[in-house]
Design an enzyme around this catalytic site. Structure first.
Site, short mmCIF file in Angstrom:
data_model
loop_
_atom_site.label_atom_id
_atom_site.label_comp_id
_atom_site.label_asym_id
_atom_site.label_seq_id
_atom_site.Cartn_x
_atom_site.Cartn_y
_atom_site.Cartn_z
N CYS A 28 0.82 -1.21 0.00
CA CYS A 28 0.00 0.00 0.00
C CYS A 28 0.86 1.27 0.00
O CYS A 28 1.58 1.53 0.97
CB CYS A 28 -0.91 -0.03 1.23
SG CYS A 28 -1.69 1.51 1.64
N CYS A 31 0.07 3.66 2.92
CA CYS A 31 0.60 3.13 4.19
C CYS A 31 2.09 3.46 4.32
O CYS A 31 2.55 3.87 5.38
CB CYS A 31 0.40 1.62 4.26
SG CYS A 31 -1.32 1.08 4.14
#
Length: 107
Positions: A28, A31
């Site tokens: 991600c 993230c």
């Protein structure tokens, strides 16, 4: 920062006190963008709540049960009860996450 690795550990970690959980995945990009700030957030909020992380891909049943549809997702718990949630669309920058962390337990 504590890494949650099982459904049982998740339940145990969130059952008492104030705990902020971040659901993330290694692939991600959002993230990864906010990851460098976790140490700073741990220090800043140490007296208010603890922060733990759970990899959504490693705990798929838990993610499904909690309806983690996007990542990162932050869930604020107080004594086992969810009190606030920040969805992935609103967790793309340090400022967005910090605004949520500042307000999560003030309701």
């Amino acid at each position: 920062m504590k890494q949650i690795t099982s459904n049982e550990e998740y339940a145990q970690s969130t059952q008492s006190g104030r705990v902020m959980v971040e659901f993330y995945a290694n692939w991600c990009p959002d993230c990864k963008r906010i990851e460098p700030y976790f140490e700073e957030w741990e220090s800043k909020y140490a007296g208010d709540f603890s922060i733990v992380r759970a990899n959504r891909d490693e705990l798929p049943e838990l993610g499904e049960k909690l309806e983690i549809l996007g990542i990162p997702t932050f869930i604020a718990y107080e004594n086992g009860q969810e009190v606030a949630r920040l969805f992935s669309r609103d967790a793309k920058s340090k400022e967005q996450v910090e605004a949520f962390l500042d307000e999560a337990y003030k309701k």
